[in-house]
Design a protein around this motif. Structure first.
Motif, PDB file in Angstrom:
ATOM      1  N   SER A 576       1.114  -1.099   0.013  1.00 23.00           N
ATOM      2  CA  SER A 576       0.111  -0.132  -0.216  1.00 23.00           C
ATOM      3  C   SER A 576       0.711   1.234   0.102  1.00 23.00           C
ATOM      4  O   SER A 576       0.422   2.142  -0.628  1.00 23.00           O
ATOM      5  N   LEU A 577       1.974   1.195   0.819  1.00 20.99           N
ATOM      6  CA  LEU A 577       2.714   2.309   0.942  1.00 20.99           C
ATOM      7  C   LEU A 577       3.412   2.644  -0.587  1.00 20.99           C
ATOM      8  O   LEU A 577       3.425   3.856  -0.924  1.00 20.99           O
ATOM      9  N   PHE A 578       3.815   1.701  -1.045  1.00 23.53           N
ATOM     10  CA  PHE A 578       4.300   2.064  -2.754  1.00 23.53           C
ATOM     11  C   PHE A 578       3.319   2.382  -3.634  1.00 23.53           C
ATOM     12  O   PHE A 578       3.418   3.342  -4.369  1.00 23.53           O
ATOM     13  N   VAL A 579       2.011   1.892  -3.504  1.00 27.20           N
ATOM     14  CA  VAL A 579       1.039   2.340  -4.517  1.00 27.20           C
ATOM     15  C   VAL A 579       0.578   3.769  -4.126  1.00 27.20           C
ATOM     16  O   VAL A 579       0.326   4.641  -5.044  1.00 27.20           O
ATOM     17  N   TYR A 580       0.527   4.011  -2.720  1.00 32.45           N
ATOM     18  CA  TYR A 580       0.095   5.244  -2.501  1.00 32.45           C
ATOM     19  C   TYR A 580       1.169   6.471  -3.089  1.00 32.45           C
ATOM     20  O   TYR A 580       0.747   7.347  -3.406  1.00 32.45           O
ATOM     21  N   ASN A 581       2.264   6.143  -2.617  1.00 31.66           N
ATOM     22  CA  ASN A 581       3.339   7.061  -3.179  1.00 31.66           C
ATOM     23  C   ASN A 581       3.265   7.312  -4.703  1.00 31.66           C
ATOM     24  O   ASN A 581       3.452   8.422  -5.164  1.00 31.66           O
ATOM     25  N   SER A 582       3.083   6.194  -5.270  1.00 30.92           N
ATOM     26  CA  SER A 582       2.968   6.529  -6.816  1.00 30.92           C
ATOM     27  C   SER A 582       1.766   7.161  -7.215  1.00 30.92           C
ATOM     28  O   SER A 582       1.558   8.157  -8.211  1.00 30.92           O
ATOM     29  N   ILE A 583       0.736   6.992  -6.545  1.00 29.43           N
ATOM     30  CA  ILE A 583      -0.700   7.348  -7.075  1.00 29.43           C
ATOM     31  C   ILE A 583      -0.647   8.959  -6.747  1.00 29.43           C
ATOM     32  O   ILE A 583      -1.064   9.975  -7.394  1.00 29.43           O
ATOM     33  N   VAL A 584       0.076   9.125  -5.408  1.00 27.85           N
ATOM     34  CA  VAL A 584      -0.386  10.797  -4.889  1.00 27.85           C
ATOM     35  C   VAL A 584       0.657  11.379  -5.733  1.00 27.85           C
ATOM     36  O   VAL A 584       0.345  12.735  -6.058  1.00 27.85           O
ATOM     37  N   GLY A 585       1.905  10.933  -6.210  1.00 30.55           N
ATOM     38  CA  GLY A 585       2.971  11.555  -7.030  1.00 30.55           C
ATOM     39  C   GLY A 585       2.337  12.055  -8.244  1.00 30.55           C
ATOM     40  O   GLY A 585       2.271  13.083  -9.060  1.00 30.55           O
ATOM     41  N   ARG A 588      -0.302  14.848  -7.696  1.00 28.93           N
ATOM     42  CA  ARG A 588       0.345  16.102  -7.684  1.00 28.93           C
ATOM     43  C   ARG A 588       0.722  16.764  -8.772  1.00 28.93           C
ATOM     44  O   ARG A 588       0.656  17.975  -9.175  1.00 28.93           O
ATOM     45  N   ARG A 589       1.270  15.929  -9.659  1.00 33.37           N
ATOM     46  CA  ARG A 589       1.417  16.458 -10.965  1.00 33.37           C
ATOM     47  C   ARG A 589       0.418  17.072 -11.854  1.00 33.37           C
ATOM     48  O   ARG A 589       0.499  18.090 -12.535  1.00 33.37           O
ATOM     49  N   ILE A 590      -0.719  16.179 -11.806  1.00 34.11           N
ATOM     50  CA  ILE A 590      -1.933  16.752 -12.315  1.00 34.11           C
ATOM     51  C   ILE A 590      -2.308  18.079 -11.800  1.00 34.11           C
ATOM     52  O   ILE A 590      -2.860  19.194 -12.576  1.00 34.11           O
ATOM     53  N   SER A 591      -2.401  18.052 -10.527  1.00 24.17           N
ATOM     54  CA  SER A 591      -2.890  19.176  -9.731  1.00 24.17           C
ATOM     55  C   SER A 591      -2.164  20.580  -9.968  1.00 24.17           C
ATOM     56  O   SER A 591      -2.405  21.760 -10.170  1.00 24.17           O
ATOM     57  N   THR A 592      -0.598  20.257 -10.077  1.00 24.60           N
ATOM     58  CA  THR A 592       0.250  21.382 -10.506  1.00 24.60           C
ATOM     59  C   THR A 592      -0.025  21.894 -11.876  1.00 24.60           C
ATOM     60  O   THR A 592      -0.217  23.214 -12.159  1.00 24.60           O
ATOM     61  N   THR A 593      -0.202  21.252 -12.913  1.00 26.74           N
ATOM     62  CA  THR A 593      -0.374  21.437 -14.221  1.00 26.74           C
ATOM     63  C   THR A 593      -1.985  22.129 -14.252  1.00 26.74           C
ATOM     64  O   THR A 593      -1.935  23.090 -14.945  1.00 26.74           O
ATOM     65  N   THR A 594      -2.934  21.761 -13.715  1.00 27.68           N
ATOM     66  CA  THR A 594      -4.061  22.318 -13.730  1.00 27.68           C
ATOM     67  C   THR A 594      -4.042  23.688 -12.998  1.00 27.68           C
ATOM     68  O   THR A 594      -4.603  24.493 -13.656  1.00 27.68           O
TER      69      THR A 594
END
Length: 613
Positions: A576-585, A588-594
């Motif tokens: 879950s930790l690795f999946v979470y870090n990947s999804i949150v990353g 974050r990129r989509i949020s910054t772009t938007t």
């Protein structure tokens, strides 16, 4: 992230699957052996079927102490990991760490490599090697001189045993026969040794000469009636073959075929002859896998005796002087003739006769396989049978010892795992639709000459296109576009910006939806597991206190079961930790772009539609 999870699963599953490929758990070790007929090995011109390969074992590639003293536990398994290959141990010397084993390979493909496995390390195993099963049906005779005394035995299964003896000593492959210029070997006639006119045959052997020879006989085949004969011999240091017609008036002088290549002295050389039946037949001579001479011949019927290293009527040669004189004609079936040939002074090993014409590829492969380099066979690493990553017997003990409290914790962990699994299965796909849609819209937006040229409906799933659509709708609502467009007041622009920020907030909430389930698994699963462990240990020791039994066998299962909940918690939390870090990353990129796009969009609206006064 999918790749990571698959890799994580492989880390757990592969050890068990690799163990399943172990041919038999009663064997403790195995060695990889590559039959390389491809790049980096021996390039063969054609495929070979049922080819006997020589496996040389020495201290450099094999630990003899791990196998039985006589090699009876050796087993060879094919590339599929299941098929047991036929083998035969010619020599196994544990004291000198040297062994020679023949293995029948069903098929060797030109340009390809295959891996077989040699299993060993089973003290209860009995020897199953059988030389007769290693060689194909066309093999008529095989002398490997794998004995200390007595007459040579035919190991091909055809019982063409010799009727005379010579000295035996250590040779190129196990033991070999020593020919002193006086003694030779004689094999009686038999139906599978007979060669009829226009039929095929092959013969091969390894030869070691210390000095040039005087028409020394390597092999001589005779006829029961008449004078028909075939001789394979060495003149000086050159290989020759001589074919004598069955009758004096049938063919005139004998046909002589001689090679130009010299046989090296003091070294082992591979000698072979093949006869492709026909009218006439094609006779070929080989030295070290290379054709040195060939010619058409008419072979007579050869149904008499086979002689190796000499023959009755040939000159007896003194090894030291090289001089010789004719031996008295004592053998029956040779007409009492004095031969224009001599007995051999040298050593011979691995004599083979076959009832067909071996191909040039076969002869070359035999030389390269059996020769000093042994380049056809390559030896890989030894592997020891390992225990399973988690023995199922232990697993059963642990499961049966879990308390009710432990099962409750395991159930809660399972619920966390399922909720996190749902996020893993859906959220990456959702983000995977948003990112490319944003990239396409941003590219078209930057290239558009007019703000109103884009169609937002063409960019489904794009957060940028959604903001653009809201902004355009607001502009149309306020009359900022069209024929009678009017400029927007500052408060109108701020109102549009507020609407866009509200929509941005909705988008970010949608992107982050259900990600909290992973966060809960990361932070909660280890503590739940630890709680189960503490409760389990408490219950175990309370039971010990009540029963007054401090036996390790009574404590260990309960403690192991208690620790199981911690393992289960970590099993849920770590992926879950690795999946979470990947999804949150990615979010974050989509949020910054938007967010950046929103600022740029408002700037463009203010420039193109704002009141400049």
């Amino acid at each position: 992230m999918r790749q990571f999870v698959l890799a994580f699963i492989c880390m757990i599953v592969l050890p068990a699957s690799a163990l399943a490929e172990w041919w038999n758990d009663e064997w403790s070790y195995r060695k990889e052996i590559a039959i390389n007929a491809g790049e980096g090995g021996v390039i063969l011109e054609q495929d070979l079927e049922d080819f006997p390969v020589l496996v040389r074992l020495s201290a450099e590639n094999f630990t003899f102490l791990e196998a039985k003293f006589d090699g009876a536990d050796l087993r060879f398994v094919g590339a599929d990991g299941k098929t047991l290959l036929r083998h035969y141990i010619e020599s196994y010397d544990v004291n000198n760490n040297l062994a020679f084993v023949w293995v029948r390979i069903p098929s060797i493909r030109s340009g390809a490599s295959q891996t077989i496995y040699m299993y060993y390390g089973n003290d209860a195993a009995d020897g199953i090697g059988d030389a007769a099963l290693v060689f194909d049906d066309s093999q008529a005779l095989v002398y490997n001189f794998g004995y200390i005394s007595g007459v040579p035995q035919d190991v091909s299964g055809n019982f063409n045993n010799a009727r005379s003896t010579v000295d035996i000593k250590s040779a190129f492959i196990g033991n070999g026969a020593v020919f002193d210029g006086a003694r030779f070997l004689m094999t009686p006639s038999s139906s599978n040794l007979s060669v009829r006119p226009q039929t095929s045959f092959s013969a091969s052997l390894w030869l070691n000469l210390d000095s040039p020879q005087q028409r020394a006989i390597l092999l001589r085949r005779t006829a029961e009636q008449g004078r028909g004969a075939f001789v394979l011999g060495v003149e000086d240091r050159r290989l020759f073959a001589e074919v004598t017609a069955a009758q004096d008036d049938a063919g005139g002088a004998p046909v002589l075929l001689s090679g130009e290549q010299q046989i090296p002295l003091g070294q082992w050389a591979h000698i072979a002859v093949t006869l492709q039946g026909g009218s006439p037949s094609l006779l070929k001579l080989f030295v070290n896998g290379v054709v040195v001479a060939s010619a058409p011949v008419e072979l007579p019927l050869l149904d008499g005796r086979l002689y190796i290293g000499g023959a009755p009527g040939a000159r007896v040669v003194q090894a030291a002087s090289g001089d010789g004189e004719a031996a008295p004609p004592t053998a029956e079936g040779d007409g009492g003739a004095v031969l224009n040939a001599s007995n051999l002074v040298g050593m011979i090993d691995e004599v083979r006769l076959a009832g067909n014409a071996r191909s040039d590829t076969y002869v070359r492969a035999a030389y390269l396989d059996q020769g000093p380099q042994g380049s056809l066979v390559q030896y890989g690493a030894d592997q020891e049978k390992s225990s399973p990553l988690f023995d199922m017997r232990y697993f059963a003990v642990v499961i049966s010892s879990i308390t009710v409290e432990g099962w409750i914790v395991v159930g809660l962990l399972m619920a966390l795992f399922i909720s996190g699994l749902q996020v893993f299965l859906t959220k990456p796909a959702e983000l995977g639709r948003v990112e490319p849609a944003n990239d396409r819209f941003l590219k078209d937006y930057r290239e558009a000459e007019s703000f109103e040229m884009l169609s937002p409906g063409s960019y489904q799933h794009s957060t940028l296109a959604e903001l653009y659509s809201v902004a355009r709708a607001q502009l149309e609502k306020r009359g900022a576009v069209g024929v009678e467009a009017r400029a927007l007041a500052p408060n109108a622009i701020r109102s549009i910006q507020s609407d866009l920020e509200v929509r941005l907030t909705d988008q970010l909430q949608q992107l982050n939806s259900r990600v909290g389930a992973l966060s809960m698994s990361i932070s909660g699963a280890p503590f739940l597991g630890l709680l189960g462990t503490v409760i389990g240990v408490m219950v175990t020791f309370a039971g010990v206190a009540v029963e007054g039994n401090v036996n390790v066998n009574a404590i260990a299962p309960g403690v192991a079961a208690a620790l199981f909940t911690t393992v289960a918690g970590l099993f849920v939390a770590i992926p879950s930790l690795f999946v979470y870090n990947s999804i949150v990353g990615r979010i974050r990129r989509i949020s910054t772009t938007t967010t950046v796009f929103l600022d740029a969009l408002m700037g463009r609206i203010a420039d193109e539609y704002g009141d400049m006064e």
